[in-house]
Design an enzyme around this catalytic site. Structure first.
Site, PDB file in Angstrom:
ATOM      1  N   LYS A 113       0.850  -1.207   0.000  1.00  0.00           N
ATOM      2  CA  LYS A 113       0.000   0.000   0.000  1.00  0.00           C
ATOM      3  C   LYS A 113       0.878   1.247   0.000  1.00  0.00           C
ATOM      4  O   LYS A 113       0.583   2.220  -0.681  1.00  0.00           O
ATOM      5  CB  LYS A 113      -0.937  -0.014   1.214  1.00  0.00           C
ATOM      6  CG  LYS A 113      -2.037  -1.059   1.089  1.00  0.00           C
ATOM      7  CD  LYS A 113      -3.375  -0.518   1.585  1.00  0.00           C
ATOM      8  CE  LYS A 113      -4.551  -1.349   1.141  1.00  0.00           C
ATOM      9  NZ  LYS A 113      -4.611  -2.724   1.581  1.00  0.00           N
ATOM     10  N   LYS A 195      -3.172 -12.216  -7.197  1.00  0.00           N
ATOM     11  CA  LYS A 195      -4.115 -13.124  -6.524  1.00  0.00           C
ATOM     12  C   LYS A 195      -5.576 -12.702  -6.718  1.00  0.00           C
ATOM     13  O   LYS A 195      -5.875 -11.517  -6.868  1.00  0.00           O
ATOM     14  CB  LYS A 195      -3.743 -13.249  -5.048  1.00  0.00           C
ATOM     15  CG  LYS A 195      -4.461 -12.341  -4.130  1.00  0.00           C
ATOM     16  CD  LYS A 195      -4.306 -12.679  -2.660  1.00  0.00           C
ATOM     17  CE  LYS A 195      -5.034 -11.576  -1.898  1.00  0.00           C
ATOM     18  NZ  LYS A 195      -5.026 -11.644  -0.497  1.00  0.00           N
ATOM     19  N   LYS A 198     -10.925 -10.755  -2.603  1.00  0.00           N
ATOM     20  CA  LYS A 198     -12.361 -10.506  -2.447  1.00  0.00           C
ATOM     21  C   LYS A 198     -12.757  -9.047  -2.610  1.00  0.00           C
ATOM     22  O   LYS A 198     -13.907  -8.749  -2.867  1.00  0.00           O
ATOM     23  CB  LYS A 198     -12.874 -11.099  -1.129  1.00  0.00           C
ATOM     24  CG  LYS A 198     -12.243 -10.535   0.135  1.00  0.00           C
ATOM     25  CD  LYS A 198     -12.945 -11.095   1.364  1.00  0.00           C
ATOM     26  CE  LYS A 198     -12.101 -12.014   2.216  1.00  0.00           C
ATOM     27  NZ  LYS A 198     -10.902 -11.418   2.811  1.00  0.00           N
TER      28      LYS A 198
HETATM   29  P1  TYM Z   1      -8.319 -13.307   3.993  1.00  0.00           P
HETATM   30  O1  TYM Z   1      -9.710 -13.011   4.439  1.00  0.00           O
HETATM   31  O2  TYM Z   1      -7.691 -12.361   3.045  1.00  0.00           O
HETATM   32  O3  TYM Z   1      -8.266 -14.749   3.364  1.00  0.00           O
HETATM   33  C1  TYM Z   1      -8.778 -15.877   4.035  1.00  0.00           C
HETATM   34  C2  TYM Z   1      -7.974 -17.103   3.641  1.00  0.00           C
HETATM   35  O4  TYM Z   1      -8.033 -17.312   2.241  1.00  0.00           O
HETATM   36  C3  TYM Z   1      -6.718 -17.384   1.696  1.00  0.00           C
HETATM   37  N1  TYM Z   1      -6.745 -16.770   0.360  1.00  0.00           N
HETATM   38  C4  TYM Z   1      -6.350 -17.385  -0.763  1.00  0.00           C
HETATM   39  N2  TYM Z   1      -5.843 -18.606  -0.986  1.00  0.00           N
HETATM   40  C5  TYM Z   1      -5.532 -18.937  -2.265  1.00  0.00           C
HETATM   41  N3  TYM Z   1      -5.724 -18.108  -3.315  1.00  0.00           N
HETATM   42  C6  TYM Z   1      -6.231 -16.865  -3.142  1.00  0.00           C
HETATM   43  N4  TYM Z   1      -6.419 -16.063  -4.182  1.00  0.00           N
HETATM   44  C7  TYM Z   1      -6.572 -16.459  -1.816  1.00  0.00           C
HETATM   45  N5  TYM Z   1      -7.091 -15.325  -1.293  1.00  0.00           N
HETATM   46  C8  TYM Z   1      -7.169 -15.529   0.037  1.00  0.00           C
HETATM   47  C9  TYM Z   1      -5.856 -16.576   2.651  1.00  0.00           C
HETATM   48  O5  TYM Z   1      -4.500 -16.940   2.548  1.00  0.00           O
HETATM   49  C10 TYM Z   1      -6.466 -16.938   3.982  1.00  0.00           C
HETATM   50  O6  TYM Z   1      -5.972 -18.173   4.444  1.00  0.00           O
HETATM   51  N6  TYM Z   1      -5.411 -11.827   7.777  1.00  0.00           N
HETATM   52  C11 TYM Z   1      -6.258 -12.905   7.297  1.00  0.00           C
HETATM   53  C12 TYM Z   1      -7.390 -13.251   8.256  1.00  0.00           C
HETATM   54  C13 TYM Z   1      -6.919 -13.609   9.621  1.00  0.00           C
HETATM   55  C14 TYM Z   1      -6.286 -14.823   9.998  1.00  0.00           C
HETATM   56  C15 TYM Z   1      -6.087 -14.720  11.417  1.00  0.00           C
HETATM   57  C16 TYM Z   1      -5.880 -15.959   9.293  1.00  0.00           C
HETATM   58  C17 TYM Z   1      -7.092 -12.845  10.741  1.00  0.00           C
HETATM   59  N7  TYM Z   1      -6.586 -13.515  11.824  1.00  0.00           N
HETATM   60  C18 TYM Z   1      -5.462 -15.750  12.120  1.00  0.00           C
HETATM   61  C19 TYM Z   1      -5.257 -17.007  10.018  1.00  0.00           C
HETATM   62  C20 TYM Z   1      -5.066 -16.879  11.415  1.00  0.00           C
HETATM   63  C21 TYM Z   1      -6.880 -12.485   5.978  1.00  0.00           C
HETATM   64  O7  TYM Z   1      -6.967 -11.322   5.682  1.00  0.00           O
HETATM   65  O8  TYM Z   1      -7.380 -13.519   5.262  1.00  0.00           O
END
Ligand code: TYM
Length: 329
Positions: A113, A195, A198
């Site tokens: 960012k 990637k 969402k």
């Molecule tokens: P988030 O919401 O961005 O994504 C959730 C999970 O989906 C995986 N992911 C993907 N995997 C493969 N290809 C993609 N294009 C793709 N986009 C997303 C992410 O790697 C993730 O596993 N910071 C985290 C949320 C979080 C978290 C935690 C995760 C908060 N506290 C503690 C694990 C443990 C996040 O923004 O995920």
């Protein structure tokens, strides 16, 4: 023998995508019997960027409904919303005291960012990975199944916890990230070099888990490929084709080499219909259950508050241990 602990979460900044499913959620479902599982909707993380209260509330309920629709089972696992367990923010502060500025500055999400010239960044965006570390450490977590983009954050969590244990005595279990062999980084359909996210501005770049069969087919038909007219797995030179092969493989479990053999000599039209079929077969049953849960929102809230109660029992103990070890009255 006591089960090991699995922790993972998603952030309600948009609707869940095929990337979230193939990179993370699909693997959680399989592990529910083997581990003591915590699955969290990390809604406090949403406000690190500027989103309205209504937006975050709606996405939180939708993600909760999608968790259940995908097969997370509140009878087996603890499913809850981050803001309902106050220990997350409390521990986050303690961990801020053992996180170095340099470490936090190296986290890609923040760095990207800044590199893109974003100006109105919040301090929460900078300390976001510290809150994520608190999420994980509160539950004595052993494994964190995530997609590739979150591995760096889990590594930071390990470093923070190790430093804390070293300085204040044994307090936290050191977790490790687990990523799937296929599907750890699903790319966008229009831009297959980055990637599938969402909160993408272009809905054609993303397949949402609630998309209809028609939407899925249309989006995949429009997916960017190349002019080589050759079905091969080569992420460097054929990122679009490779992404479609990855999607089929992650949906079906068919090895990529087998798909390449099967589709060799065929046109991209065939590859795309094959991809659409695999995705529809994966998503259609999820969408139906999702619609059911969205129509029964009181059930969702009950599940979240039951989950939060169970989560807090464990979180409170870890929090107490951390405070005592830090000499906090
Ligand atoms: P988030 O919401 O961005 O994504 C959730 C999970 O989906 C995986 N992911 C993907 N995997 C493969 N290809 C993609 N294009 C793709 N986009 C997303 C992410 O790697 C993730 O596993 N910071 C985290 C949320 C979080 C978290 C935690 C995760 C908060 N506290 C503690 C694990 C443990 C996040 O923004 O995920």
């Amino acid at each position: 023998m006591e089960k090991q602990v699995l922790y993972s979460a998603t952030k309600p900044t948009g609707n869940l995508t095929l990337g979230n499913y193939l990179g993370a959620i699909k693997n959680w479902i399989k592990l529910q019997d083997e581990y003591t599982c915590y699955f969290c909707i990390a809604n406090l993380h949403s406000h690190t960027i500027e989103l309205s209260a209504d937006f975050v509330k709606t996405r939180t309920l939708e993600q909760l409904a999608m968790f259940l629709a995908c097969g997370l089972d509140p009878k087996k696992s603890i499913i809850y919303v981050q803001s309902m367990v106050p220990e997350h923010t409390e521990l986050s502060w303690l961990l801020n005291c053992t996180t170095m500025m340099g470490e936090a500055s190296r986290m890609t999400q923040y760095k990207d960012k800044v590199a893109k010239g974003a100006t109105s960044l919040t301090t929460a965006l900078f300390t976001y990975p510290v809150l994520m570390a608190a999420d994980i450490l509160l539950y004595n977590t052993n494994i964190v199944p995530v997609g590739e983009d979150q591995v760096q954050h889990v590594e930071l969590c390990r470093d923070i916890a190790t430093r804390f244990n070293h300085r204040f005595g044994d307090t936290f279990v050191i977790p490790k990230a687990v990523v799937p062999t296929v599907g750890a980084r699903i790319k966008g359909l229009i831009d297959p070099t980055s990637k599938m996210g969402k909160s993408d501005d272009d809905p054609n770049n993303v397949i949402y888990l609630h998309d209809t069969d028609e939407e899925i087919t249309k989006k995949i038909k429009r997916a960017v490929t190349d002019s080589l007219n050759n079905i091969a797995f080569d992420e460097q030179n054929q990122p679009g084709v490779s992404n479609l092969l990855t999607i089929i493989s992650a949906c079906e479990g068919t090895p990529i080499e087998q798909l390449v053999d099967e589709l060799k000599g065929r046109g991209y039209g065939v590859l795309k219909s094959r991809t659409a079929e695999a995705v529809i077969r994966t998503i259609a049953p999820i969408r139906e259950k999702y619609n059911y849960y969205m129509a029964h929102q009181s059930e969702l809230l009950n599940i979240a508050s039951e989950g939060a109660k169970k989560a807090e029992e464990v979180a409170r103990k870890t929090m107490l241990r951390a405070k005592q070890n830090m000499g906090l009255l």
